[in-house]
Every structure is written in C-alpha cells, then in structure tokens.
Design an enzyme around this catalytic site. Structure first.
Site, mmCIF file in Angstrom:
data_model
loop_
_atom_site.group_PDB
_atom_site.id
_atom_site.type_symbol
_atom_site.label_atom_id
_atom_site.label_comp_id
_atom_site.label_asym_id
_atom_site.label_seq_id
_atom_site.Cartn_x
_atom_site.Cartn_y
_atom_site.Cartn_z
ATOM 1 N N ALA A 1 -12.754 -10.409 -5.172
ATOM 2 C CA ALA A 1 -11.981 -9.411 -5.911
ATOM 3 C C ALA A 1 -12.761 -8.735 -7.029
ATOM 4 O O ALA A 1 -12.181 -8.278 -8.018
ATOM 5 C CB ALA A 1 -10.726 -10.065 -6.474
ATOM 6 N N ASN B 1 -11.111 -17.665 -8.378
ATOM 7 C CA ASN B 1 -12.265 -17.810 -7.491
ATOM 8 C C ASN B 1 -13.408 -16.892 -7.891
ATOM 9 O O ASN B 1 -14.577 -17.195 -7.640
ATOM 10 C CB ASN B 1 -11.858 -17.526 -6.042
ATOM 11 C CG ASN B 1 -11.214 -18.724 -5.371
ATOM 12 O OD1 ASN B 1 -11.788 -19.806 -5.333
ATOM 13 N ND2 ASN B 1 -10.027 -18.540 -4.856
ATOM 14 N N HIS C 1 -10.609 -7.628 -13.751
ATOM 15 C CA HIS C 1 -11.792 -8.459 -13.973
ATOM 16 C C HIS C 1 -12.891 -7.610 -14.599
ATOM 17 O O HIS C 1 -13.332 -6.622 -14.015
ATOM 18 C CB HIS C 1 -12.307 -9.058 -12.662
ATOM 19 C CG HIS C 1 -11.295 -9.847 -11.905
ATOM 20 N ND1 HIS C 1 -10.779 -11.037 -12.377
ATOM 21 C CD2 HIS C 1 -10.695 -9.614 -10.708
ATOM 22 C CE1 HIS C 1 -9.910 -11.510 -11.496
ATOM 23 N NE2 HIS C 1 -9.842 -10.664 -10.486
#
Length: 254
Positions: free
Chosen positions: A121, A177, A205
């Site tokens: 991601a 993750n 992120h």
C-alpha cells in the site's frame, strides 16, 4: 502459471476477479481458507477448486499467494517452500521475525524456490531499495488511518503508536504491513508512528528517507477496500501487478 491462494478475503477477491487467464497466462486454480464457505464462494466465481486441506494443492501449483494473516505465513510458508513452490507473501509483518526470515530464506535457497514481497500500500519502494546500501541514514513512516479501519471509537486525533517497525507489527499485525515492507527493503528496523484520525477517510502513509544521496518523501493516500477497511486497494493492486510481471518480456523498474 497455476496459482493457489491461501486466505479468501478482500484482497483475494480483488486479485481473483482482476486476473484474466487468457490474457495473463495465470490460472488461479485452488483456494484455501479455514472458513471453507469463503473458499468455495471465491472458487465458484472462476471455476476453481476449494480445498479442505491446504496440502491438497501442493502437487499441482507453481506458486501460492498468501492473503491471510501473519500466523498463516508462519504455519504454511515452510511447507510451501519445502515443496520447492514459489510464494507471494502479503502478510509481510511475519517476516519481521528475523530468525523466521532467515529460516525461510535458507529453505527457499535449498529448494530453489522464490519468495516475492509486493510493494503493498505504498509508493517509493524502488527508491528505498536503490539507496539502502548507499549512505541511507534515516527512514521514517507515519501512518494515519480512520477510527473504523483501526477498530477504534474516538472523535479526536490520537497517536496510537510510536516506535520501531518490529514492535508495530506485533501490536497491529493486520494494519501495518507497510512498515515491515519498508524495513525489509532497506534492511533496518525503521521508525514508525501510527495515528488514528477521525478526519480522514483514507489510509495515509508518509515515508521520509534521508542520506548521502539527499532526501525524498512519498505520500500515499489509499482508498480502503469496501469489504475490509483495514486493507488498502493499492495492496491488492500491487499483487496483481507482480503476478502479471512474471510473464512479461520487458520489465520496468525494480
């Protein structure tokens, strides 16, 4: 290429419905989930086979795609690699256990198998890999998620975690993750901050890398999967891209 899937949740559904065997040379043939009904439902969409026992697919696949959870990597990866079968690991947090990582690496080499870790991601992993051994001095990840995606009921911003990636994946095994992916890519236990923010509806992120090469920052704002807000759409798309790359003559990037 004949593929088996472990874990038939949101990511597996997106991948399965996006792969066209006639176009990509990829046949997703076997489905395993501890909830057999989920495996049967997904298998029925593509004419695949739902197996009651994980071992039932091992003699008829070239690659197994894990889309379940870190505990599934611990349970099944040694058996997969022990059979000389390549695998894609989505629950990369399991590999932050350095002893387990080295065991899998050794087993894969012995059996001539390969372990593939999608970028997941985030964007910018190619840059992090490029500078990992060339004066990289600092890498940080700040993740910002909605209360829903973290299973929280709050109405104000709150820092849930601040520390190393190895600890973050233990506290949030299904949510972070990306921290493990970055750490493995740059071969260090990166600094991580996790923020729950009721004002965001995306999984955000932000990566910062500094070193002798200079500095770069990436910002990824992922739409969560409708079926599972803990999972970003980009995570599934990165696995699809990886699968398709295996049959390409020309590859771009790392």
């Amino acid at each position: 290429m004949k593929v088996g899937i472990i874990g038939c949740g949101a990511i597996a559904n997106i991948i399965t419905t996006s792969i066209v065997p006639e176009e990509n040379g990829i046949d997703i043939a076997y489905f395993f989930d501890k909830d057999i009904e989920r495996a049967e439902n997904l298998a029925s969409r593509v004419g695949g086979v739902a197996v009651l026992k994980f071992e039932d697919m091992l003699d008829d696949v070239d690659l197994i795609l894990e889309c379940a959870a870190p505990v599934s990597v611990k349970e099944y990866a040694p058996k997969i690699l022990g059979h000389g079968i390549d695998m894609i690991v989505m629950s990369i947090g399991a590999l932050m256990d350095n002893k387990f990582y080295r065991e899998l690496e050794s087993l894969a080499k012995k059996q001539n198998a390969r372990i593939h870790l999608p970028s997941g991601a985030i964007v910018g992993l190619d840059g992090i890999k490029a500078v990992a051994k060339f004066g990289l001095k600092e890498v940080t990840l700040t993740t910002r998620k909605s209360p829903k995606s973290l299973g929280k009921d709050i109405d104000c911003e709150e820092i849930l975690f601040e520390g190393k990636a190895s600890e973050a994946v233990k506290e949030f095994p299904l949510n972070i993750n990306v921290a493990a992916t970055i750490s493995i890519a740059c071969q260090r236990d990166i600094d991580v901050k996790i923020i729950v923010d009721p004002n965001v509806d995306r999984n955000v992120h932000e990566i910062t890398a500094r070193g002798d090469f200079g500095e770069f920052k990436t910002l990824t704002e992922n739409l969560p999967c409708e079926a599972n807000p803990k999972t970003s759409m980009l995570a599934a798309l990165s696995a699809i891209r990886l699968l398709k790359s295996f049959n390409e003559t020309i590859s771009v990037g790392m």
